[in-house]
Design an enzyme around this catalytic site. Structure first.
Site, PDB file in Angstrom:
ATOM      1  N   LEU A 127      24.401  22.371  -8.783  1.00 12.83           N
ATOM      2  CA  LEU A 127      23.051  22.436  -8.939  1.00 12.83           C
ATOM      3  C   LEU A 127      22.311  20.110  -9.351  1.00 12.83           C
ATOM      4  O   LEU A 127      23.014  20.099  -9.990  1.00 12.83           O
ATOM      5  CB  LEU A 127      22.237  22.989 -10.323  1.00 12.83           C
ATOM      6  N   HIS A 138      18.084  21.400  -6.664  1.00 15.94           N
ATOM      7  CA  HIS A 138      18.010  23.340  -7.367  1.00 15.94           C
ATOM      8  C   HIS A 138      16.374  23.036  -7.980  1.00 15.94           C
ATOM      9  O   HIS A 138      15.426  23.806  -8.109  1.00 15.94           O
ATOM     10  CB  HIS A 138      18.946  23.308  -7.144  1.00 15.94           C
ATOM     11  N   LYS A 179      13.752  21.918   2.754  1.00 15.12           N
ATOM     12  CA  LYS A 179      15.285  21.200   3.807  1.00 15.12           C
ATOM     13  C   LYS A 179      15.860  22.384   4.607  1.00 15.12           C
ATOM     14  O   LYS A 179      16.251  21.805   5.547  1.00 15.12           O
ATOM     15  CB  LYS A 179      16.563  20.668   2.246  1.00 15.12           C
ATOM     16  N   MET A 183      18.381  15.893  -1.068  1.00 17.53           N
ATOM     17  CA  MET A 183      20.130  16.281  -2.180  1.00 17.53           C
ATOM     18  C   MET A 183      20.986  17.035  -1.553  1.00 17.53           C
ATOM     19  O   MET A 183      20.076  18.114  -0.710  1.00 17.53           O
ATOM     20  CB  MET A 183      19.644  16.348  -2.769  1.00 17.53           C
ATOM     21  N   SER A 187      24.012  19.591  -2.281  1.00 17.22           N
ATOM     22  CA  SER A 187      26.054  19.621  -3.008  1.00 17.22           C
ATOM     23  C   SER A 187      26.725  19.330  -2.485  1.00 17.22           C
ATOM     24  O   SER A 187      27.444  18.965  -2.932  1.00 17.22           O
ATOM     25  CB  SER A 187      25.987  21.705  -3.207  1.00 17.22           C
TER      26      SER A 187
HETATM   27  P1  AMP Z   1      22.123  26.036  -1.564  1.00 20.01           P
HETATM   28  O1  AMP Z   1      22.557  26.126  -2.783  1.00 20.01           O
HETATM   29  O2  AMP Z   1      22.488  24.946  -0.788  1.00 20.01           O
HETATM   30  O3  AMP Z   1      22.205  27.515  -1.623  1.00 20.01           O
HETATM   31  O4  AMP Z   1      20.603  25.677  -1.837  1.00 20.01           O
HETATM   32  C1  AMP Z   1      19.658  26.703  -2.604  1.00 20.01           C
HETATM   33  C2  AMP Z   1      17.825  26.525  -2.741  1.00 20.01           C
HETATM   34  O5  AMP Z   1      18.460  24.975  -2.469  1.00 20.01           O
HETATM   35  C3  AMP Z   1      17.171  26.588  -1.242  1.00 20.01           C
HETATM   36  O6  AMP Z   1      16.575  27.071  -0.828  1.00 20.01           O
HETATM   37  C4  AMP Z   1      17.378  25.716  -0.534  1.00 20.01           C
HETATM   38  O7  AMP Z   1      16.560  25.060   0.313  1.00 20.01           O
HETATM   39  C5  AMP Z   1      17.205  24.463  -1.713  1.00 20.01           C
HETATM   40  N1  AMP Z   1      17.598  23.551  -1.714  1.00 20.01           N
HETATM   41  C6  AMP Z   1      18.745  22.855  -0.905  1.00 20.01           C
HETATM   42  N2  AMP Z   1      18.316  21.610  -1.253  1.00 20.01           N
HETATM   43  C7  AMP Z   1      16.945  21.070  -2.548  1.00 20.01           C
HETATM   44  C8  AMP Z   1      16.657  19.592  -2.195  1.00 20.01           C
HETATM   45  N3  AMP Z   1      17.154  18.562  -1.709  1.00 20.01           N
HETATM   46  N4  AMP Z   1      15.374  19.784  -2.369  1.00 20.01           N
HETATM   47  C9  AMP Z   1      14.700  21.155  -2.875  1.00 20.01           C
HETATM   48  N5  AMP Z   1      15.354  22.218  -2.435  1.00 20.01           N
HETATM   49  C10 AMP Z   1      16.976  22.512  -1.851  1.00 20.01           C
END
Ligand code: AMP
Length: 254
Positions: free
Chosen positions: A33, A37, A150, A185, A187
């Protein structure tokens, strides 16, 4: 914060919550995270009585040869961040809990989703995203779900999933949180060297300028697509082997 690992216990806790007439916000994630997130988590905390976050690196949304086994995992740090933020429940299932049976009903996306952007360059990816989100939505039964802008096409796919399967969930899409220098941003950013991280800043610059030649001129960046859909311009590229995506709403970014 209560950590829930099994579906029956999670469903029981959620039933109790709903019976109390409380609203539930849900933030699905794959962990490792960062502040992007956490912006979704904060929005849920401020809008809902209870906030549930899931951490599950979903195997069905990774294609063969992608980074499923190398995907960043940092569970202890994640738990600390969520606990400090005031999250009520962390849903932390293992793979067998979510996919107990090898045979499963699968999703098929309409061509207008499967044929563009990451739908086209990662065939099968959004089918896996839709599958896991449908399961997670049925397990948690939230009133609101929180997603990041994003991952643009993902937001369209989830909105369509909610409508087509009548989940009756409100979807909230929140702005992209960026590092200094503009890099969105992610992961996966932790796999970038300092030099690659600077080179990756060209993605946001090119989006804002609407000019993909800026990316083509950057030798450390391998462009996958630079594509417009309605008023959204999106990019996917590899920097030092790390796959990154970003997007902007045209006319909205300074
Ligand atoms: P992930 O862990 O990559 O599956 O992302 C989980 C959620 O966080 C998804 O809805 C992503 O679009 C959101 N997310 C990831 N990176 C960002 C970011 N830089 N800004 C806003 N939301 C994000």
């Amino acid at each position: 914060m209560q950590v829930l690992r099994t579906i029956p216990i999670t469903q029981k806790m959620m039933t109790l919550t709903l019976e109390k007439g409380k609203s539930v916000g849900f933030v699905p994630t794959m962990g490792a995270l960062h502040d992007g997130h956490m912006s979704l988590v904060e929005a849920s905390l401020s809008e809902c009585d209870y906030t549930v976050v899931s951490i599950f690196v979903n195997p069905t949304q990774f294609l063969l040869g992608e980074d499923f086994s190398d995907y960043p995992r940092d569970l202890e740090a994640d738990k600390l961040k969520l606990e400090r933020a005031g999250v009520d429940y962390l849903f932390l299932p293992d793979e067998k809990e979510i996919y107990p049976d090898e045979e499963m009903i699968e999703f098929k996306l309409p061509e207008s989703y499967a044929g563009i952007m990451c739908g086209k360059s990662r065939p099968g990816h959004f089918e896996g995203v839709a599958q896991v989100c449908a399961k997670l939505f049925n397990i948690i039964r939230p009133g609101k779900v929180y997603f990041g802008q994003k991952d643009y096409l993902q937001t369209l796919v989830i909105q369509k999933l909610i409508e087509d399967l009548n989940f009756g969930i409100e979807m909230r899409v929140l702005p992209t949180v960026r590092e200094k220098g503009g890099l969105a941003m992610s992961s996966r950013n932790k796999y970038l060297t300092d030099e690659e991280r600077v080179a990756a800043q060209v993605l946001y610059k090119a989006l804002k300028a609407g000019d993909k030649s800026l990316i083509e001129a950057e030798p450390m960046v391998e462009l996958e697509y630079f594509e417009r859909n309605g008023d959204v311009l999106a990019v996917a590229a590899k920097v030092g082997g790390v796959r990154l995506v970003d997007c902007v709403r045209l006319g909205r970014e300074k």
